[in-house]
Design a protein around this motif. Structure first.
Motif, PDB file in Angstrom:
ATOM      1  N   ALA A 232      -3.605   4.014   4.424  1.00 28.33           N
ATOM      2  CA  ALA A 232      -3.962   5.414   4.193  1.00 28.33           C
ATOM      3  C   ALA A 232      -3.877   6.223   5.490  1.00 28.33           C
ATOM      4  O   ALA A 232      -3.473   7.398   5.478  1.00 28.33           O
ATOM      5  CB  ALA A 232      -5.357   5.496   3.590  1.00 28.33           C
ATOM      6  N   ALA A 235      -0.204   7.000   6.193  1.00 21.29           N
ATOM      7  CA  ALA A 235       0.267   8.009   5.234  1.00 21.29           C
ATOM      8  C   ALA A 235      -0.217   9.398   5.641  1.00 21.29           C
ATOM      9  O   ALA A 235       0.556  10.376   5.615  1.00 21.29           O
ATOM     10  CB  ALA A 235      -0.207   7.657   3.834  1.00 21.29           C
ATOM     11  N   ARG A 236      -1.470   9.514   6.026  1.00 14.81           N
ATOM     12  CA  ARG A 236      -2.027  10.811   6.410  1.00 14.81           C
ATOM     13  C   ARG A 236      -1.367  11.350   7.674  1.00 14.81           C
ATOM     14  O   ARG A 236      -0.979  12.528   7.744  1.00 14.81           O
ATOM     15  CB  ARG A 236      -3.533  10.687   6.602  1.00 14.81           C
ATOM     16  N   ASN A 239       2.303  12.433   6.862  1.00 17.88           N
ATOM     17  CA  ASN A 239       2.356  13.654   6.035  1.00 17.88           C
ATOM     18  C   ASN A 239       1.926  14.880   6.824  1.00 17.88           C
ATOM     19  O   ASN A 239       2.536  15.964   6.694  1.00 17.88           O
ATOM     20  CB  ASN A 239       1.482  13.474   4.797  1.00 17.88           C
ATOM     21  N   ALA A 262       7.065   3.458   0.534  1.00 22.89           N
ATOM     22  CA  ALA A 262       5.815   4.144   0.206  1.00 22.89           C
ATOM     23  C   ALA A 262       5.988   5.631  -0.033  1.00 22.89           C
ATOM     24  O   ALA A 262       5.030   6.315  -0.416  1.00 22.89           O
ATOM     25  CB  ALA A 262       4.798   3.920   1.331  1.00 22.89           C
ATOM     26  N   VAL A 268       6.419  12.678   0.027  1.00 24.37           N
ATOM     27  CA  VAL A 268       5.040  12.408   0.441  1.00 24.37           C
ATOM     28  C   VAL A 268       4.821  10.896   0.499  1.00 24.37           C
ATOM     29  O   VAL A 268       5.182  10.170  -0.433  1.00 24.37           O
ATOM     30  CB  VAL A 268       4.041  13.060  -0.531  1.00 24.37           C
ATOM     31  N   ARG A 270       2.436   7.714   0.427  1.00 21.84           N
ATOM     32  CA  ARG A 270       1.147   7.314  -0.138  1.00 21.84           C
ATOM     33  C   ARG A 270       0.871   5.864   0.232  1.00 21.84           C
ATOM     34  O   ARG A 270       1.806   5.076   0.392  1.00 21.84           O
ATOM     35  CB  ARG A 270       1.169   7.504  -1.659  1.00 21.84           C
TER      36      ARG A 270
END
Length: 341
Positions: A232, A235-236, A239, A262, A268, A270
């Motif tokens: 996570a 991913a953050r 993004n 992913a 995006v 995730r």
């Protein structure tokens, strides 16, 4: 699987890196760095230690935290070595049998399904069935892995590396989770000091995990599943960087495969984990990656398609022609290539 059609058909022997840069009197981060920019189709010659000046604040480097296993194990009392490539979801392994030639190994084509091979340390390898192009086999092994490899294995070494080197030479500063048959070598030139300089320059790091198998499949070989994870936090970070106009630069083709697995159709990223068989091609394209920091790949390697998906065939041809002309070194102990938008 297709291979890009640019004019790189053979690798001159003098461009093979025969030993780590440390044996050539260099620190890891002093290998050469060929920088290729898609804007203007231009290349420049740098050192890897110049990286902080080549990146921009807000850029994200996506790094693979997989560490190299000692994945080569001799067959007991014989002249063969087993290269353990990839653990499969059902607990079997993809393996390659190699014949010892004295200094290194070469492919062993005479294996057959159902054969048993006694390994040093008391384990036994049992071949189930061929997997791809006479090279990889699906096999079972009657011992606990990867602990067995840690006890009895050695780093995989090919004929262009003329002597044995300890496992530490095959690991990167990012490698925290053992699982790769071969080193995710794009990260090898990084040092603790260089990472500190990059962080101070405003460059962010985002970890992913992908346990890579034996050397890049050639164009005719089917892909095999590899274990990956994108958390996570990564991913953050990715993004947010893209939303703010920063560039996401993957360190190695393994990082590309993990991140692109992913990424959704909307680009995006995730959180995701499991097994990936993703093959990145120019037709498929990339969604989350803007640039790539990698080594130089051999002719016919499927990874050249991945490079073309990011850089475009024209820039890739320019970069490889210049690398050959400039005497850059190939393979895991060689020089580096930075492909930028």
């Amino acid at each position: 699987m297709t291979t890009t059609g640019f004019g790189f058909h053979s690798l001159p022997a003098e461009l093979e890196a025969h030993e780590p840069p440390e044996a050539r009197g260099l620190t890891r981060d002093r290998v050469r760095l060929l920088v290729a920019r898609r804007a203007g189709n231009v290349v420049s010659h740098q050192r890897f230690s110049d990286l902080p000046a080549l990146l921009e604040p807000g850029d994200v480097l996506v790094v693979n935290t997989s560490a190299t296993l000692p994945a080569a194990v001799p067959v007991a009392g014989g002249t063969l070595t087993v290269h353990f490539s990839t653990e499969r979801p059902d607990g079997s392994w993809l393996v390659e049998l190699r014949r010892n030639t004295g200094k290194a190994t070469e492919p062993y084509p005479a294996a057959a399904a159902g054969e048993h091979y006694p390994l040093i340390g008391g384990a036994t390898l049992i071949l189930r069935e061929p997997f791809s192009a006479g090279r990889l086999w699906v096999a079972d092994v009657d011992t606990a892995m990867p602990g067995y490899l840690t006890a009895f294995g050695a780093p995989i070494r090919y004929s262009y590396v003329r002597q044995r080197w300890p496992l530490s030479y095959y690991r990167t500063v990012f490698g925290t989770t053992p699982g790769s048959a071969e080193m995710p070598s794009a990260g090898r030139p990084f040092t603790d000091r260089l990472v500190t300089r990059l962080v101070c320059a405003g460059v962010q790091f985002a970890p992913v995990l992908l346990h890579t198998g034996v050397a890049s499949p050639e164009a005719h070989e089917r892909p095999y599943p590899e274990r990956f994870a994108v958390g996570a936090h990564t991913a953050r970070v990715v993004n947010q960087a893209r939303a703010a106009g920063g560039r996401v630069i993957a360190v190695g083709t393994t990082a590309v495969r993990a991140l692109e697995t992913a990424a959704g159709a909307d680009g995006v990223v995730r959180p995701a984990a499991g097994w990936t068989e993703l093959v990145v091609t120019p037709t498929l394209g990339v969604r989350a990656v803007d640039g790539l920091l990698t080594g130089f790949h051999e002719p016919r390697a499927s990874h050249l398609d991945l490079l073309a998906a990011i850089a475009g065939p024209r820039l890739l041809e320019t970069a490889y022609a210049e690398a050959v002309r400039g005497g850059y070194l190939w393979h895991e102990f060689g020089d580096s290539n930075l492909l930028l938008p």
